[in-house]
Design a protein around this motif. Sequence first.
Motif, short mmCIF file in Angstrom:
data_model
loop_
_atom_site.label_atom_id
_atom_site.label_comp_id
_atom_site.label_asym_id
_atom_site.label_seq_id
_atom_site.Cartn_x
_atom_site.Cartn_y
_atom_site.Cartn_z
N ASP A 181 0.81 -1.21 0.00
CA ASP A 181 0.00 0.00 0.00
C ASP A 181 0.85 1.28 0.00
OD1 ASP A 181 -2.65 1.30 0.23
OD2 ASP A 181 -1.84 1.97 2.17
N MET A 182 1.92 1.28 0.80
CA MET A 182 2.76 2.46 0.91
C MET A 182 4.22 2.03 0.95
SD MET A 182 2.90 5.39 3.88
CE MET A 182 1.13 5.52 3.86
N GLU A 202 1.86 5.12 -2.95
CA GLU A 202 0.79 5.46 -2.01
C GLU A 202 -0.50 4.83 -2.51
OE1 GLU A 202 -0.52 9.50 0.24
OE2 GLU A 202 -0.37 9.63 -1.94
N HIS A 203 -1.23 4.20 -1.59
CA HIS A 203 -2.47 3.50 -1.94
C HIS A 203 -2.25 2.48 -3.06
CE1 HIS A 203 -4.36 6.41 0.65
NE2 HIS A 203 -4.00 7.39 -0.14
N GLU A 236 -0.18 2.50 -5.56
CA GLU A 236 0.11 3.05 -6.88
C GLU A 236 1.36 3.93 -6.83
OE1 GLU A 236 -1.43 2.80 -9.88
OE2 GLU A 236 -3.00 1.45 -9.15
#
Length: 139
Positions: A34-35, A106-107, A109
């Motif tokens: 995710d991060m 982030e998220h 991507e």
Amino acid sequence: MRQAIHHLSVKTRTRGLTEISREVRAFVREQGIDMGLLTLFCCHTSASLLIQENADASVRRDLERYFEALAPEDPQRYEHDTEGPDDMPAHLRTALTHTQLSIPVEHGEPVLGTWQGIYVFEHRRVAHTRDVVLHLIGA
């Protein structure tokens, strides 16, 4: 904390920019991180990596013309020509750009601006297969 690594094989046609954004995004999504931080590394001395505008092709054409003027093929200008007259200009163009990029994730991507794409910048005239290593670390 997790990490993943992948070798991306990029086929270039000739001197110029080849976009790899789609392949890079797919790699990041597949990892489920995710991060984190994504590092890209080009394993060559006559090709490089760029983050550049991907909406208007004239930007890429202008960049290519600029580098042609900055480091032209000229047998009178360079001592090194082991692989032909485009060899030393290719090394100069790589020295002026980057072989490594770091992009936040982030998220799940890569964080890129609206008009930004990730490119392999081929500095030789003939087609090559370029190895770009993607390394993602995060949670």
